[in-house]
Design an enzyme around this catalytic site. Sequence first.
Site, short mmCIF file in Angstrom:
data_model
loop_
_atom_site.label_atom_id
_atom_site.label_comp_id
_atom_site.label_asym_id
_atom_site.label_seq_id
_atom_site.Cartn_x
_atom_site.Cartn_y
_atom_site.Cartn_z
N GLU A 211 0.83 -1.20 0.00
CA GLU A 211 0.00 0.00 0.00
C GLU A 211 0.87 1.25 0.00
O GLU A 211 0.38 2.36 0.20
CB GLU A 211 -0.95 0.01 1.19
CG GLU A 211 -0.28 0.02 2.55
CD GLU A 211 -1.22 0.46 3.65
OE1 GLU A 211 -1.50 1.68 3.69
OE2 GLU A 211 -1.65 -0.38 4.44
N CYS B 270 -3.59 -2.96 4.35
CA CYS B 270 -2.72 -4.07 4.78
C CYS B 270 -3.12 -5.42 4.20
O CYS B 270 -2.53 -6.44 4.53
CB CYS B 270 -2.72 -4.15 6.32
SG CYS B 270 -2.33 -2.57 7.10
N HIS C 147 -3.26 -10.00 11.80
CA HIS C 147 -2.64 -8.76 11.33
C HIS C 147 -2.38 -7.92 12.58
O HIS C 147 -3.27 -7.76 13.42
CB HIS C 147 -3.59 -8.04 10.36
CG HIS C 147 -3.17 -6.62 10.11
ND1 HIS C 147 -1.93 -6.30 9.62
CD2 HIS C 147 -3.82 -5.44 10.31
CE1 HIS C 147 -1.84 -4.98 9.53
NE2 HIS C 147 -2.97 -4.44 9.94
N SER D 150 -7.68 -1.88 6.00
CA SER D 150 -8.67 -0.82 6.18
C SER D 150 -9.37 -0.50 4.87
O SER D 150 -8.85 -0.75 3.78
CB SER D 150 -7.98 0.44 6.71
OG SER D 150 -7.55 0.21 8.02
#
Length: 492
Positions: free
Chosen positions: A86, A120, A250, A362
């Site tokens: 990202e 992520c 995560h 997200s």
Amino acid sequence: MAAHPKNVGILAMDIYFPPTCVQQEALEAHDGASKGKYTIGLGQDCMAFCSEVEDVISMSLTVVTSLLGKFKIDPKQIGRLEVGSETVIDKSKSIKTFLMQIFEESGNTDIEGVDSTNACYGGTAALFNCANWVESTSWDGRYGLVVCTDSAVYAEGPARPTGGAAAIAMLIGPDAPIVFESKFRASHMSHAYDFYKPNLASEYPVVDGKLSQTCYLMALDSCYKRFCEKFEKLEGRPFSISDSDYFVFHSPYNKLVQKSFGRLYFNDFLRNPSFVDEVARGTLAPFASLSGDESYQSRDLEKANQQAAKQIYNVKVQPTTLIPKQVGNMYTASLYAAFASLLHNKHSSLAGKRVVMFSYGSGLTATMFSFRLQECQHPFSLSNIVAVMNVSDKLKQRIEVPPEKFVQTLKIMEHRYGAKDFVTSKDCSLLPPGTYYLTEVDSMYRRFYAKTSDHTNTPKPDNNLHANGGGKLPVLEILGFLFYGLRLNHVT
Ligand code: ACO
């Protein structure tokens, strides 16, 4: 025609994180946060960050070269290369195409795959793409390769201690020691503005920290519910925490991992109180009637969950927390660094074990899936993967940098983000042998990298990756940090 592949999964792994890091305790004091906020409150020990000579491309060049070399994989044997990241360096050209330089050298340009991006989660999307390719009719018998690479940096403020940086490479193929249990995959995807990067002139995200925590936990609940349903449908019996040996999350920061496992335990309690022990039943009973929304807001429930699940957390989750606590949030690499921690800590006893993984990005995208581990022949044995990753030495050999220098580096990177026509200090004295580093971004925004010698820290001028060598004189930059110029502590 290749035989139908069985036991598809991860054959080999390697991890790279920058040697430069800042201790959370020191950062806490520097930021004027109350003592214990970053270390106990967030549960973090240390945070890695890229110096001005490293970025997501250099880290992925390093980790891919290292994996291919250490597992003796001929670059011609790679048929698909997928990158999850990202960290946007170019809005069009994929990171994967930079990595093609490694493969072009051996004459292999027949490699499918590009980059996957959603916070992520991109690494998980890349991993699924590769595994699905190996299981598909278009598989040509070669390996897949997945790279998760990110530099997680935040603007000054409460999110800054939740940064980190790393790259992970995973070789995908049949007859693997780390096998996908593909049938149990469960996802939850929806629209949320919890963490996003709308400002293309800045590397920093816009973050609604509290919302991101709630989104993460809601996605976890939803994935776990669906995972349990799929398991029950296929296996004819309910799933509970006792059906998996380890849970890997995560890991933006360790406290959220503690809360997440507590949340799974609470889910088990709600589904069937007999899934949890008698003491826990008493602890959790007062919260049984809370609505979903109320349960995400209840601090008392959060504490009760963590307390009730603590002993099982120590067995099933704690071994996965080493690298995320030491390196910080590695965005796409975070989940797989947590998994690498498990291999590092428990490799000799993992054969036959089930590991449940929870991936969150997200925006939002999330999947829960599982692996079954088995012993394999060298070089793809679990013990060899652990030896190649060499996590202990990599952590020990890091250089602890004072918070002031960390902040100064981020300032430099702010100016460099999206900039052109500069050369870096080319100071690779802190980089381990065989590490790629950024040397220059030219007037057309083209990026150039070199590699430290495989044996010493001296740069190899003939090893420049597509340096244009156009007779350019290095521009001297008065950055005041050619050498960190301060006491450099080796982290122990
Ligand atoms: N000693 C011990 N604990 C303390 C102290 C202290 N002196 N001070 C605060 N704490 C505790 C708090 O009680 C809290 O713990 P709790 O959650 O168990 O209640 C914890 O430390 C954090 O304190 P907060 O005040 O809640 O922290 P703040 O709001 O300032 O920032 C946050 C935390 C929201 C996580 C921020 O760092 C952030 O926005 N990070 C980025 C977003 C993120 O990582 N989201 C996760 C999912 S999305 C993703 O992966 C990017």
